[in-house]
Design an enzyme around this catalytic site. Sequence first.
Site, PDB file in Angstrom:
ATOM      1  N   TYR A  56       0.826  -1.205   0.000  1.00  0.00           N
ATOM      2  CA  TYR A  56       0.000   0.000   0.000  1.00  0.00           C
ATOM      3  C   TYR A  56       0.864   1.260   0.000  1.00  0.00           C
ATOM      4  O   TYR A  56       1.798   1.386   0.792  1.00  0.00           O
ATOM      5  CB  TYR A  56      -0.935   0.040   1.216  1.00  0.00           C
ATOM      6  CG  TYR A  56      -1.736   1.325   1.281  1.00  0.00           C
ATOM      7  CD1 TYR A  56      -2.728   1.572   0.343  1.00  0.00           C
ATOM      8  CD2 TYR A  56      -1.472   2.304   2.237  1.00  0.00           C
ATOM      9  CE1 TYR A  56      -3.456   2.753   0.361  1.00  0.00           C
ATOM     10  CE2 TYR A  56      -2.184   3.485   2.270  1.00  0.00           C
ATOM     11  CZ  TYR A  56      -3.170   3.715   1.325  1.00  0.00           C
ATOM     12  OH  TYR A  56      -3.868   4.886   1.338  1.00  0.00           O
ATOM     13  N   GLY A  63      -6.555   4.976  -0.639  1.00  0.00           N
ATOM     14  CA  GLY A  63      -7.905   5.040  -0.096  1.00  0.00           C
ATOM     15  C   GLY A  63      -8.752   3.897  -0.613  1.00  0.00           C
ATOM     16  O   GLY A  63      -8.368   2.724  -0.573  1.00  0.00           O
TER      17      GLY A  63
END
Length: 516
Positions: A56, A63
């Site tokens: 990530y 998001g």
Amino acid sequence: MDMHTVVVGTSGTTAEDVVAVARHGARIELSTAAVDALAASRLIVDALAAKPEPVYGVSTGFGALASRHISPELRAQLQRNIVRSHAAGMGPRVEREVVRALMFLRLKTVASGHTGVRPEVAQTMADVLNAGITPVVHEYGSLGCSGDLAPLSHCALTLMGEGDAEGPDGTVRPAGELLAAHGIAPVELREKEGLALLNGTDGMLGMLVMALADLRNLYTSADITAALSLEALLGTDKVLAPELHAIRPHPGQGVSADNMLRVLAGSGLTGHHQDDAPRVQDAYSVRCAPQVNGAGRDTLDYAAVVAGRELASSVDNPVVLPDGRVESNGNFHGAPVAYVLDFLAIVAADLGSICERRTDRLLDKNRSHGLPPFLAHDAGVDSGLMIAQYTQAALVSEMKRLAVPASADSIPSSAMQEDHVSMGWSAARKLRTAVDSLARIVAVELYAATRAVEIRAAQGLTPAPASQAAVAALRAAGAQGPGPDRFLAPDLAAADTFVREGRLVAAVEPVTGPLA
């Protein structure tokens, strides 16, 4: 080391450094340890970026779009895009000092070595601040969660040489032109760097730190004005005795009582009602000033503890850990800061309220114990300070509305991925307005109390030496004393500046000694 240089290391920063950079233009240097930590964490990010597994913020979207794996040839574009798309603020420009605090505090976290940002990006952040270049940041765009996203994005946009910024001369120009004029090369963002520049509580924290600095001055100033009002109302200083406050040992209460007692030392006005009037006790706004001011002081102390913890924090998502892991987390949530921002707005409103009640008492001939109506020179022909109290009352009323907590609200965003937010930026923005109003409220009480003290002196009573010092300094600052009606706004403005700049405290301390 030059006293005007702030060295940014790996372990956070201090409130004093934030104020020095934000308000006083202190220069910034990165410590050797910070540069080494930046380089070490970047090696970890580069290694992860080379792996096929998605990580990530390094090789994924953000998001609600985090499920998409981004191929290496698109990652630089990904980082540019997050900055451009998130620079979506609207509304009036945010104050220069807030933007400088915002950028400095993001640099503080970057320099911790937990974000994976390259040393050259951190150095560019320092260079932009040192050049006096201030990104144009707008009022609206942060929900106080996942960082102060839009405000920080506008700052990151300037680092890329895009968007608008204000130069050291106050002129707004394209950021690329300003960077070129100061010999600063725009940054080319790499994996994770765009995200790392956006993901922090820096705006709300910077505003908290500056509000605390301002409120410290205003609380000491309010102790002084409360003492002046007590004196002008011929009140008793017996309620300030240390032994009374020792049996209810809230620290701030004792401090405020001691400040007031020091200001009143040597007064020829206090205690007269015990001799020639049926008044046994003063009104709450006079008698309970240490309790109210002191409770506010204790709240400031708690807020300072929270600010100190946040100043020592590395707020980012994901973070690079010393063992080489890059982990997602929720440390960007602004709740701890948002709560104390709202708490401060509450106590500021209450302080403003008690100041206004004393002012009203000074102006009411039925409650002022011998002072003329509205402290007017020739009541009826002159209105005196009647409308000064109206202005003060309007400010107090607004402060009560501003005391409604922003942090009790939450509005979902990012397709329900960010489904509970802190609203800390909003709490900080309204607190700035509240602090600004409080300075004016304290100034009106000061203006009324000094006029009342001078009228008492004309009646043959001798004010305390500290009171005389406050009166003399305020008059020298341009706020005139008793007399026929005149254009009042300039006098009130002079009193406001006098309080706001700490000159009231500075005027009495040569007599009282240092006040807390």
